[in-house]
Design a protein around this motif. Structure first.
Motif, PDB file in Angstrom:
ATOM      1  N   GLY A  60      35.751   5.060  15.359  1.00 21.79           N
ATOM      2  CA  GLY A  60      37.078   4.451  15.205  1.00 21.79           C
ATOM      3  C   GLY A  60      37.358   3.430  16.296  1.00 21.79           C
ATOM      4  N   GLU A  61      36.957   3.751  17.511  1.00 22.75           N
ATOM      5  CA  GLU A  61      37.130   2.803  18.616  1.00 22.75           C
ATOM      6  C   GLU A  61      36.268   1.569  18.396  1.00 22.75           C
ATOM      7  N   LEU A  62      35.081   1.770  17.862  1.00 27.02           N
ATOM      8  CA  LEU A  62      34.193   0.651  17.565  1.00 27.02           C
ATOM      9  C   LEU A  62      34.797  -0.248  16.482  1.00 27.02           C
ATOM     10  N   ILE A  63      35.398   0.362  15.476  1.00 30.25           N
ATOM     11  CA  ILE A  63      36.046  -0.406  14.405  1.00 30.25           C
ATOM     12  C   ILE A  63      37.170  -1.264  14.978  1.00 30.25           C
ATOM     13  N   HIS A  64      37.960  -0.688  15.862  1.00 32.69           N
ATOM     14  CA  HIS A  64      39.085  -1.430  16.449  1.00 32.69           C
ATOM     15  C   HIS A  64      38.627  -2.551  17.370  1.00 32.69           C
ATOM     16  N   SER A  65      37.421  -2.447  17.900  1.00 30.08           N
ATOM     17  CA  SER A  65      36.946  -3.484  18.818  1.00 30.08           C
ATOM     18  C   SER A  65      36.241  -4.634  18.103  1.00 30.08           C
ATOM     19  N   MET A  66      35.962  -4.478  16.802  1.00 26.85           N
ATOM     20  CA  MET A  66      35.266  -5.527  16.049  1.00 26.85           C
ATOM     21  C   MET A  66      36.187  -6.721  15.806  1.00 26.85           C
ATOM     22  N   ASN A  67      35.588  -7.901  15.789  1.00 25.47           N
ATOM     23  CA  ASN A  67      36.314  -9.132  15.519  1.00 25.47           C
ATOM     24  C   ASN A  67      36.265  -9.399  14.012  1.00 25.47           C
ATOM     25  N   ASP A  68      37.398  -9.200  13.331  1.00 21.84           N
ATOM     26  CA  ASP A  68      37.401  -9.380  11.876  1.00 21.84           C
ATOM     27  C   ASP A  68      37.562 -10.840  11.460  1.00 21.84           C
ATOM     28  N   ASN A  69      37.702 -11.750  12.418  1.00 20.16           N
ATOM     29  CA  ASN A  69      37.743 -13.181  12.082  1.00 20.16           C
ATOM     30  C   ASN A  69      36.336 -13.757  11.956  1.00 20.16           C
ATOM     31  N   ASP A  70      35.371 -13.094  12.526  1.00 18.61           N
ATOM     32  CA  ASP A  70      33.973 -13.526  12.491  1.00 18.61           C
ATOM     33  C   ASP A  70      33.290 -12.905  11.263  1.00 18.61           C
ATOM     34  N   PRO A  71      32.523 -13.679  10.482  1.00 17.47           N
ATOM     35  CA  PRO A  71      31.857 -13.114   9.300  1.00 17.47           C
ATOM     36  C   PRO A  71      30.908 -11.959   9.644  1.00 17.47           C
ATOM     37  N   ALA A  72      30.153 -12.098  10.733  1.00 15.79           N
ATOM     38  CA  ALA A  72      29.253 -11.013  11.148  1.00 15.79           C
ATOM     39  C   ALA A  72      30.055  -9.791  11.573  1.00 15.79           C
ATOM     40  N   GLY A  73      31.196 -10.025  12.214  1.00 13.63           N
ATOM     41  CA  GLY A  73      32.066  -8.921  12.625  1.00 13.63           C
ATOM     42  C   GLY A  73      32.603  -8.152  11.426  1.00 13.63           C
ATOM     43  N   LYS A  74      32.914  -8.866  10.347  1.00 16.37           N
ATOM     44  CA  LYS A  74      33.391  -8.197   9.132  1.00 16.37           C
ATOM     45  C   LYS A  74      32.307  -7.308   8.532  1.00 16.37           C
ATOM     46  N   MET A  76      29.777  -5.933  10.152  1.00 17.46           N
ATOM     47  CA  MET A  76      29.587  -4.788  11.048  1.00 17.46           C
ATOM     48  C   MET A  76      30.741  -3.795  10.902  1.00 17.46           C
ATOM     49  N   MET A  77      31.926  -4.319  10.721  1.00 18.16           N
ATOM     50  CA  MET A  77      33.079  -3.446  10.527  1.00 18.16           C
ATOM     51  C   MET A  77      32.929  -2.638   9.238  1.00 18.16           C
ATOM     52  N   GLY A  78      32.402  -3.271   8.194  1.00 17.90           N
ATOM     53  CA  GLY A  78      32.167  -2.562   6.935  1.00 17.90           C
ATOM     54  C   GLY A  78      31.196  -1.404   7.117  1.00 17.90           C
ATOM     55  N   TYR A  79      30.119  -1.639   7.874  1.00 18.88           N
ATOM     56  CA  TYR A  79      29.180  -0.560   8.171  1.00 18.88           C
ATOM     57  C   TYR A  79      29.871   0.578   8.928  1.00 18.88           C
ATOM     58  N   CYS A  80      30.657   0.200   9.933  1.00 22.05           N
ATOM     59  CA  CYS A  80      31.329   1.211  10.751  1.00 22.05           C
ATOM     60  C   CYS A  80      32.336   2.020   9.932  1.00 22.05           C
ATOM     61  N   VAL A  81      33.052   1.358   9.025  1.00 22.01           N
ATOM     62  CA  VAL A  81      34.005   2.069   8.163  1.00 22.01           C
ATOM     63  C   VAL A  81      33.263   3.066   7.283  1.00 22.01           C
ATOM     64  N   GLU A  82      32.109   2.661   6.762  1.00 23.99           N
ATOM     65  CA  GLU A  82      31.317   3.568   5.924  1.00 23.99           C
ATOM     66  C   GLU A  82      30.784   4.749   6.742  1.00 23.99           C
ATOM     67  N   VAL A  83      30.359   4.493   7.965  1.00 21.13           N
ATOM     68  CA  VAL A  83      29.904   5.574   8.856  1.00 21.13           C
ATOM     69  C   VAL A  83      31.058   6.540   9.105  1.00 21.13           C
ATOM     70  N   HIS A  84      32.229   5.985   9.371  1.00 23.15           N
ATOM     71  CA  HIS A  84      33.422   6.807   9.635  1.00 23.15           C
ATOM     72  C   HIS A  84      33.756   7.669   8.418  1.00 23.15           C
ATOM     73  N   ARG A  85      33.693   7.081   7.234  1.00 24.05           N
ATOM     74  CA  ARG A  85      33.975   7.824   6.000  1.00 24.05           C
ATOM     75  C   ARG A  85      32.982   8.979   5.820  1.00 24.05           C
ATOM     76  N   ASN A  86      31.692   8.703   6.066  1.00 22.75           N
ATOM     77  CA  ASN A  86      30.682   9.758   5.954  1.00 22.75           C
ATOM     78  C   ASN A  86      30.907  10.863   6.975  1.00 22.75           C
ATOM     79  N   LEU A  87      31.322  10.502   8.171  1.00 26.52           N
ATOM     80  CA  LEU A  87      31.582  11.512   9.195  1.00 26.52           C
ATOM     81  C   LEU A  87      32.742  12.423   8.799  1.00 26.52           C
ATOM     82  N   ILE A  88      33.786  11.826   8.251  1.00 23.63           N
ATOM     83  CA  ILE A  88      34.936  12.631   7.809  1.00 23.63           C
ATOM     84  C   ILE A  88      34.506  13.607   6.716  1.00 23.63           C
ATOM     85  N   GLN A  89      33.756  13.105   5.747  1.00 26.49           N
ATOM     86  CA  GLN A  89      33.297  13.966   4.663  1.00 26.49           C
ATOM     87  C   GLN A  89      32.321  15.030   5.162  1.00 26.49           C
ATOM     88  N   ALA A  90      31.484  14.675   6.141  1.00 23.99           N
ATOM     89  CA  ALA A  90      30.535  15.643   6.707  1.00 23.99           C
ATOM     90  C   ALA A  90      31.267  16.753   7.450  1.00 23.99           C
TER      91      ALA A  90
END
Length: 158
Positions: A60-74, A76-90
């Motif tokens: 979650g901290e990593l997601i908040h630190s990502m730059n969503d104005n940068d295409p690469a940041g978006k 990476m943020m998508g990957y992190c959101v998916e990781v976060h979702r899997n962790l919650i379900q796990a």
């Protein structure tokens, strides 16, 4: 986490810039996931949930630190959101397979952040920290660390 690992992370954090801190956050999340897998082997579900929740906070901290104005940041943020979702379900379902998926999904994020950190020449985030030198003196079993603060005034000056 052992005391030695805590000292190591603390030292790295005090000497790191923003992109290196993101790499450290990824490593901390990965360590929590590995420890959670060992908790599953011991069938300690309370510890498992605690460690997965810690990993969720790091991601979650990593997601908040990502730059969503940068295409690469978006991306990476998508990957992190998916990781976060899997962790919650796990954590909720107590499913080790989802934890392993999250760990696998975190690998590319960590690789990209490591590459970015190598190229980043920003100064450390923390300014009033002492420089640590390892190996200036040594003991029988280990290297000693020595903290040197050039700004400190140890005596009377006129």
């Amino acid at each position: 986490m052992t005391e030695e690992q805590i000292k190591d992370y603390t030292l790295r954090i005090t000497q790191s810039n923003a992109s290196a801190l993101a790499v450290i956050t990824c490593e901390l999340a990965e360590d929590c996931m590995k420890e959670a897998k060992t908790a599953v082997a011991r069938e300690d579900w309370k510890e498992y949930c605690h460690l997965v929740k810690k990993a969720e906070r790091y991601i979650g901290e990593l997601i908040h630190s990502m730059n969503d104005n940068d295409p690469a940041g978006k991306i990476m943020m998508g990957y992190c959101v998916e990781v976060h979702r899997n962790l919650i379900q796990a954590r909720i379902g107590k499913m080790q397979s989802l934890l392993e998926e999250a760990e696998a999904m975190l690998k590319p994020v960590q690789e990209v952040l490591t590459r970015v950190a190598r190229e980043d020449s920003e100064p450390p985030v923390m300014e009033n920290t002492q420089k640590i030198y390892v190996g200036l003196t040594y003991g029988r079993t280990s290297l000693n660390e020595m903290a040197v603060d050039p700004r400190s005034n140890r005596g009377y000056t006129v």
